[in-house]
Design an enzyme around this catalytic site. Sequence first.
Site, mmCIF file in Angstrom:
data_model
loop_
_atom_site.group_PDB
_atom_site.id
_atom_site.type_symbol
_atom_site.label_atom_id
_atom_site.label_comp_id
_atom_site.label_asym_id
_atom_site.label_seq_id
_atom_site.Cartn_x
_atom_site.Cartn_y
_atom_site.Cartn_z
ATOM 1 N N ARG A 143 110.054 18.312 17.104
ATOM 2 C CA ARG A 143 110.605 17.257 17.970
ATOM 3 C C ARG A 143 110.039 15.881 17.623
ATOM 4 O O ARG A 143 108.831 15.696 17.490
ATOM 5 C CB ARG A 143 110.282 17.598 19.434
ATOM 6 C CG ARG A 143 110.806 16.558 20.395
ATOM 7 C CD ARG A 143 110.955 17.095 21.789
ATOM 8 N NE ARG A 143 109.696 17.429 22.434
ATOM 9 C CZ ARG A 143 109.623 17.946 23.668
ATOM 10 N NH1 ARG A 143 110.725 18.217 24.342
ATOM 11 N NH2 ARG A 143 108.451 18.237 24.194
ATOM 12 N N ARG A 196 105.912 23.492 38.674
ATOM 13 C CA ARG A 196 105.329 24.145 37.496
ATOM 14 C C ARG A 196 104.477 25.353 37.901
ATOM 15 O O ARG A 196 103.988 26.060 37.036
ATOM 16 C CB ARG A 196 104.388 23.189 36.812
ATOM 17 C CG ARG A 196 104.778 22.261 35.679
ATOM 18 C CD ARG A 196 105.571 22.735 34.553
ATOM 19 N NE ARG A 196 105.166 22.162 33.279
ATOM 20 C CZ ARG A 196 105.700 21.084 32.724
ATOM 21 N NH1 ARG A 196 106.658 20.416 33.320
ATOM 22 N NH2 ARG A 196 105.270 20.675 31.551
ATOM 23 N N LYS A 251 115.259 21.158 28.784
ATOM 24 C CA LYS A 251 115.418 20.655 30.154
ATOM 25 C C LYS A 251 115.767 19.156 30.165
ATOM 26 O O LYS A 251 116.636 18.728 30.907
ATOM 27 C CB LYS A 251 114.133 20.870 30.981
ATOM 28 C CG LYS A 251 113.730 22.334 31.128
ATOM 29 C CD LYS A 251 112.587 22.505 32.112
ATOM 30 C CE LYS A 251 111.294 21.822 31.711
ATOM 31 N NZ LYS A 251 110.684 22.333 30.480
ATOM 32 N N ARG A 297 105.347 13.194 20.258
ATOM 33 C CA ARG A 297 104.518 13.191 21.463
ATOM 34 C C ARG A 297 103.160 13.796 21.129
ATOM 35 O O ARG A 297 103.098 14.808 20.422
ATOM 36 C CB ARG A 297 105.193 14.040 22.548
ATOM 37 C CG ARG A 297 106.101 13.257 23.448
ATOM 38 C CD ARG A 297 106.908 14.139 24.358
ATOM 39 N NE ARG A 297 106.134 15.111 25.118
ATOM 40 C CZ ARG A 297 106.633 15.869 26.083
ATOM 41 N NH1 ARG A 297 107.900 15.761 26.426
ATOM 42 N NH2 ARG A 297 105.882 16.742 26.718
ATOM 43 N N ARG A 311 100.234 24.791 25.804
ATOM 44 C CA ARG A 311 101.314 24.511 26.763
ATOM 45 C C ARG A 311 102.143 25.773 27.021
ATOM 46 O O ARG A 311 102.542 26.043 28.152
ATOM 47 C CB ARG A 311 102.214 23.390 26.236
ATOM 48 C CG ARG A 311 101.516 22.039 26.247
ATOM 49 C CD ARG A 311 102.300 20.991 25.497
ATOM 50 N NE ARG A 311 103.554 20.658 26.116
ATOM 51 C CZ ARG A 311 104.604 20.153 25.463
ATOM 52 N NH1 ARG A 311 104.541 19.954 24.154
ATOM 53 N NH2 ARG A 311 105.696 19.860 26.098
HETATM 54 P P1 AMP Z 1 106.731 17.791 30.152
HETATM 55 O O1 AMP Z 1 107.265 16.507 29.632
HETATM 56 O O2 AMP Z 1 107.478 18.297 31.373
HETATM 57 O O3 AMP Z 1 106.576 18.851 29.095
HETATM 58 O O4 AMP Z 1 105.257 17.468 30.692
HETATM 59 C C1 AMP Z 1 104.247 16.963 29.842
HETATM 60 C C2 AMP Z 1 102.884 17.196 30.486
HETATM 61 O O5 AMP Z 1 102.825 16.516 31.739
HETATM 62 C C3 AMP Z 1 102.583 18.664 30.831
HETATM 63 O O6 AMP Z 1 102.064 19.370 29.721
HETATM 64 C C4 AMP Z 1 101.540 18.480 31.935
HETATM 65 O O7 AMP Z 1 100.274 18.091 31.410
HETATM 66 C C5 AMP Z 1 102.102 17.288 32.696
HETATM 67 N N1 AMP Z 1 103.051 17.721 33.761
HETATM 68 C C6 AMP Z 1 104.393 17.494 33.803
HETATM 69 N N2 AMP Z 1 104.922 18.009 34.919
HETATM 70 C C7 AMP Z 1 103.900 18.583 35.603
HETATM 71 C C8 AMP Z 1 103.811 19.288 36.834
HETATM 72 N N3 AMP Z 1 104.891 19.519 37.573
HETATM 73 N N4 AMP Z 1 102.571 19.712 37.220
HETATM 74 C C9 AMP Z 1 101.477 19.472 36.478
HETATM 75 N N5 AMP Z 1 101.495 18.832 35.310
HETATM 76 C C10 AMP Z 1 102.701 18.385 34.867
#
Ligand code: AMP
Length: 216
Positions: free
Chosen positions: A127, A88, A13, A162, A173
Amino acid sequence: MRLVLLGAPGSGKGTQSQLLVQAYGIPQISTGDLLREAVAKGTALGLAAKAAMDAGRLVDDATVLGMIRERLAAADTARGFILDGFPRNIVQAEALARLLGEIGQPLDAVVLLDLDLKVLFKRLTGRRICQDCGRVFNVLTSPPGTPPHCERCGDMPRLIQRPDDREEVIGKRLEVYEAQTKPLIDHYRGAGLLRVVGADADTGTVFRAIQEAMAG
Ligand code: AMP
């Protein structure tokens, strides 16, 4: 163009959002990036979100929705936006629809980046991110070379992993994705907005498939 990029962690994404930003001149809005920024700055929101993020859980809806509401009010979203990692879950999707309804700017499409769980696992464990420019490498599938080199930062880039890409967090996740985010596929299919794109190909091929899906 108002677009949601939907897909499991590791489906590409972020990478595809950046290509869409370049092609269409609309901003990428990544809730993950906004949250990581808040954590790095040590804001109250960041401190509250960190535990959930490090454990691979979702941050609470109220926090994320507040952040999105504020971000969508910025002037640069007037011509559209790419939502990456948001919504999400169904609660967030419904809140987004209400918010966009209020401003008379409904979504044009939701693109699902579809990828097998085994491939996702490999992408996430491999990654690595260049600490200085944010470029994403994968030590398993697109390594930074020997000796390591980053196109923007030169030789011996400082690559970091990360905290939530550690193997023990990735399982959580992906579990959260299956339980909370995957139901959005049917939700948006029912709304006639869903476009499915196979994401197990090189970046350029996936990007062209996204463009075709949006045109079709
Ligand atoms: P990502 O970079 O999108 O994989 O997000 C990393 C982390 O941020 C996720 O594992 C969640 O803990 C938090 N996060 C990101 N977007 C959301 C969302 N829309 N709702 C809730 N938590 C989020």
